[in-house]
Design a protein around this motif. Structure first.
Motif, PDB file in Angstrom:
ATOM      1  N   MET A 179       0.797  -1.226   0.000  1.00 19.39           N
ATOM      2  CA  MET A 179       0.000   0.000   0.000  1.00 19.39           C
ATOM      3  C   MET A 179       0.831   1.278   0.000  1.00 19.39           C
ATOM      4  N   ASP A 180       2.095   1.185   0.329  1.00 16.87           N
ATOM      5  CA  ASP A 180       2.895   2.401   0.479  1.00 16.87           C
ATOM      6  C   ASP A 180       3.543   2.893  -0.802  1.00 16.87           C
ATOM      7  N   THR A 209      -2.017   3.640  -7.196  1.00 18.04           N
ATOM      8  CA  THR A 209      -3.297   2.948  -7.075  1.00 18.04           C
ATOM      9  C   THR A 209      -3.757   2.833  -5.623  1.00 18.04           C
ATOM     10  N   ALA A 210      -2.803   2.641  -4.722  1.00 17.27           N
ATOM     11  CA  ALA A 210      -3.132   2.424  -3.310  1.00 17.27           C
ATOM     12  C   ALA A 210      -3.527   3.698  -2.592  1.00 17.27           C
ATOM     13  N   LEU A 211      -3.286   4.859  -3.201  1.00 19.68           N
ATOM     14  CA  LEU A 211      -3.566   6.109  -2.507  1.00 19.68           C
ATOM     15  C   LEU A 211      -5.055   6.416  -2.418  1.00 19.68           C
ATOM     16  N   ALA A 240       2.754  11.173   0.270  1.00 16.07           N
ATOM     17  CA  ALA A 240       1.657  10.275  -0.073  1.00 16.07           C
ATOM     18  C   ALA A 240       0.551  10.363   0.974  1.00 16.07           C
ATOM     19  N   ASP A 241       0.943  10.527   2.237  1.00  7.97           N
ATOM     20  CA  ASP A 241      -0.053  10.602   3.307  1.00  7.97           C
ATOM     21  C   ASP A 241      -0.960  11.810   3.117  1.00  7.97           C
ATOM     22  N   SER A 242      -0.386  12.929   2.724  1.00 10.12           N
ATOM     23  CA  SER A 242      -1.183  14.132   2.461  1.00 10.12           C
ATOM     24  C   SER A 242      -2.165  13.888   1.316  1.00 10.12           C
ATOM     25  N   ALA A 243      -1.693  13.227   0.258  1.00  8.57           N
ATOM     26  CA  ALA A 243      -2.562  12.936  -0.885  1.00  8.57           C
ATOM     27  C   ALA A 243      -3.689  11.994  -0.493  1.00  8.57           C
ATOM     28  N   ARG A 244      -3.391  10.990   0.319  1.00 10.13           N
ATOM     29  CA  ARG A 244      -4.423  10.049   0.777  1.00 10.13           C
ATOM     30  C   ARG A 244      -5.538  10.773   1.515  1.00 10.13           C
ATOM     31  N   LEU A 296      10.103  -2.261  -7.047  1.00  9.20           N
ATOM     32  CA  LEU A 296      11.170  -2.900  -6.279  1.00  9.20           C
ATOM     33  C   LEU A 296      12.177  -1.859  -5.810  1.00  9.20           C
ATOM     34  N   ILE A 297      12.503  -0.931  -6.709  1.00  6.92           N
ATOM     35  CA  ILE A 297      13.465   0.124  -6.391  1.00  6.92           C
ATOM     36  C   ILE A 297      12.879   1.077  -5.351  1.00  6.92           C
ATOM     37  N   ILE A 298      11.578   1.391  -5.487  1.00  9.83           N
ATOM     38  CA  ILE A 298      10.926   2.266  -4.513  1.00  9.83           C
ATOM     39  C   ILE A 298      10.952   1.638  -3.129  1.00  9.83           C
ATOM     40  N   ASN A 299      10.619   0.352  -3.053  1.00 10.44           N
ATOM     41  CA  ASN A 299      10.624  -0.334  -1.761  1.00 10.44           C
ATOM     42  C   ASN A 299      12.005  -0.306  -1.123  1.00 10.44           C
ATOM     43  N   LEU A 300      13.029  -0.562  -1.915  1.00 10.70           N
ATOM     44  CA  LEU A 300      14.390  -0.556  -1.374  1.00 10.70           C
ATOM     45  C   LEU A 300      14.748   0.826  -0.840  1.00 10.70           C
TER      46      LEU A 300
END
Length: 293
Positions: free
Chosen positions: A10-11, A15-17, A111-115, A256-260
């Motif tokens: 979700m982070d 799409t998850a936002l 992302a939290d602000s956008a959510r 994958l790169i974002i998660n890392l």
């Protein structure tokens, strides 16, 4: 039972936002058709609970396939990350207009602000669409999106009007044309830049492109996936070219790169001592010491 790491999933995806993260650790999404909020949480045993339960099947259908299915090349770093993040899932493509609005809300914001802002908009308008936003009162919209940038009200209203005037209110046609044509059309909209266009192309329209921001730029350089340096616009274009054309990395593999980057490859203090690719990462450009625990 689907084996899903909810936080990792979700982070990192536009799409998850649509799901707002609450202080109690639950995710909440407003379903305008039902006129109510639906909650999603991960229990201690790893299972997911949906409240109210009658929405369970609908909510679970948003998880498309595990992230370890997005890369089938021979890059050792990405293969290692693919295995490490195997419980992270790619989510189902969302409505392109919704993706566009959410991505605009993320511009220069968290992302939290956008959510939180998107959740507020959904409640206020009982679900947003291009016609509601095109006819929205600018001052009211500025107040609603204050924490994501009130100036974006003009972007949202004007680009919505352009979508109606040019394409009858729909972006769906962009699924059937070339990536170049769709990207050019998106970039012609008021308030839409390269990263916003690429996010819509990837997360809604099925085009395999790589959205590049400062974080993707930094981590790609450290991993040696790009020969660029810095985070200028020219550097980001070079990273995009290296990922898409040199390494031919599928668009979703950039998750994958974002998660890392989120978990280990921090901007100031990369956590080499616990990083899953530490032994094979060239650490290109890393000059600061790691944090010791």
């Amino acid at each position: 039972m689907m084996d899903i790491d909810l936080r990792s999933t979700m982070d990192i995806q536009i799409t998850a936002l649509e799901w707002m993260l609450r202080d109690d650790g639950r995710y909440v999404r407003y379903y305008p058709e039902a006129g109510r909020d639906v909650y999603l949480e991960q229990l201690p045993d790893g299972s997911l609970r949906v409240t109210p339960p009658e929405f369970h099947d609908e909510v679970m259908s948003i998880f498309e396939y595990p992230l370890n299915g997005v890369y089938c090349g021979d890059n050792k770093l990405l293969l290692r990350l693919r295995e490490f993040y195997r419980r992270c899932w790619v989510m189902k493509l969302q409505d392109p207009y919704i993706s566009l609005i959410i991505t605009i809300l993320t511009q220069n914001k968290t992302a939290d602000s956008a959510r939180r802002t998107f959740h507020k908009l959904q409640h206020r308008y009982n679900g947003i669409d291009v016609h509601k936003m095109a006819g929205a009162d600018k001052k009211e919209l500025e107040e609603l999106i204050h924490y994501s940038g009130p100036y974006k009200a003009a972007y949202i209203i004007e680009c919505s009007r352009q979508i109606i005037e040019r394409w009858g209110g729909s972006l769906e046609w962009m699924k059937k044309v070339s990536t170049e044509e769709a990207r050019e059309a998106l970039l012609s909209l008021y308030g839409v830049g390269p990263k916003t266009a690429d996010c819509v192309l990837l997360f809604s329209l099925g085009h395999s492109v790589t959205p590049v921001d400062t974080h993707i730029c930094r981590v790609s350089q450290r991993l040696g996936l790009s020969t660029s340096t810095g985070d200028s616009e020219a550097a980001k274009r070079k990273v995009k070219e290296d990922l898409e054309k040199k390494h031919r990395i599928p668009g979703m593999a950039h998750l994958l790169i974002i998660n890392l980057g989120r978990d280990f490859c921090k901007a100031l203090v990369p956590l080499h001592h616990i990083c899953p690719v530490e032994d094979i990462c060239p650490k290109r450009g890393v000059v600061r010491p790691e944090r010791l625990l």
